[in-house]
Scaffold this active site. Sequence first.
Site, PDB file in Angstrom:
ATOM      1  N   ARG A 164      19.864  92.936   3.341  1.00 35.37           N
ATOM      2  CA  ARG A 164      21.000  92.790   4.247  1.00 35.37           C
ATOM      3  C   ARG A 164      20.634  91.816   5.348  1.00 35.37           C
ATOM      4  NH1 ARG A 164      22.248  94.014   9.167  1.00 35.37           N
ATOM      5  NH2 ARG A 164      20.501  95.428   9.453  1.00 35.37           N
ATOM      6  N   ILE A 165      21.502  90.834   5.563  1.00 34.60           N
ATOM      7  CA  ILE A 165      21.396  89.959   6.721  1.00 34.60           C
ATOM      8  C   ILE A 165      22.703  90.078   7.488  1.00 34.60           C
ATOM      9  CG2 ILE A 165      19.668  88.353   5.816  1.00 34.60           C
ATOM     10  CD1 ILE A 165      21.924  86.491   4.957  1.00 34.60           C
ATOM     11  N   SER A 166      22.642  89.849   8.794  1.00 33.29           N
ATOM     12  CA  SER A 166      23.829  90.035   9.620  1.00 33.29           C
ATOM     13  C   SER A 166      24.781  88.846   9.570  1.00 33.29           C
ATOM     14  CB  SER A 166      23.424  90.297  11.069  1.00 33.29           C
ATOM     15  OG  SER A 166      22.651  91.469  11.133  1.00 33.29           O
ATOM     16  N   THR A 167      24.226  87.630   9.464  1.00 32.95           N
ATOM     17  CA  THR A 167      25.063  86.429   9.443  1.00 32.95           C
ATOM     18  C   THR A 167      24.601  85.496   8.331  1.00 32.95           C
ATOM     19  OG1 THR A 167      23.647  85.267  11.020  1.00 32.95           O
ATOM     20  CG2 THR A 167      25.485  86.530  11.944  1.00 32.95           C
ATOM     21  N   GLN A 182      21.288  83.402   8.624  1.00 34.05           N
ATOM     22  CA  GLN A 182      19.967  84.030   8.650  1.00 34.05           C
ATOM     23  C   GLN A 182      19.262  83.803   7.318  1.00 34.05           C
ATOM     24  OE1 GLN A 182      21.020  88.084   9.781  1.00 34.05           O
ATOM     25  NE2 GLN A 182      20.062  87.736  11.776  1.00 34.05           N
TER      26      GLN A 182
END
Length: 192
Positions: free
Chosen positions: A7-10, A13
């Site tokens: 999982r990455i937030s944006t 990234q």
Amino acid sequence: MKARYIRISTPDQKLERQLVKKHVNEKLYIDVCSGSTPFAEREQGQKLLSALDVTYISVHAIDRLGRNLLDILNTLEHFNSKGITLKVDNLGIESLIDGKPNQAFKLIISVLANIAEMERETMLERQREGIAIAKAKGIYKGREKGSKETVQQFLSKHKEVVKYLKSNQSLRNTAKLSGVSLGTVQKVKALL
């Protein structure tokens, strides 16, 4: 089958840090969303929860599953009930040992999940403080209450979303590719 959840937030990234311990036989599940989004509401999270052939899941760190203690524990409980072993790479521990829940894992994960939740709250508090200071200095750049954008202004601000929707991309895929929320994509679609 083995899987790796990332999982990455944006979208800007990098994934490399979470791929360091990847094995060639792992199927990747990659979400681009906030850690506050419940695991069961994420596109790849849903696929992973409903995958019938997955028996082993690796994550780089527990905060990749989420930043809410209850949500992380519910996700772990789901995996345990299905006999799926979860390995947290940066700790080197697994949720199941010989098919039985690892109590030390649950204790450590509970503490770390609580810390992840606290980090998120601290970050939001710092953000609120920064906005309050910026408002006091008269330099806050947020949208004024009551101001409205025209439909054309809104659509011109989200040209990438329009482009992906017109090329028949799904709503979730458009959100990922454009780096905007699903709600924004839905609003653009409604206005088109």
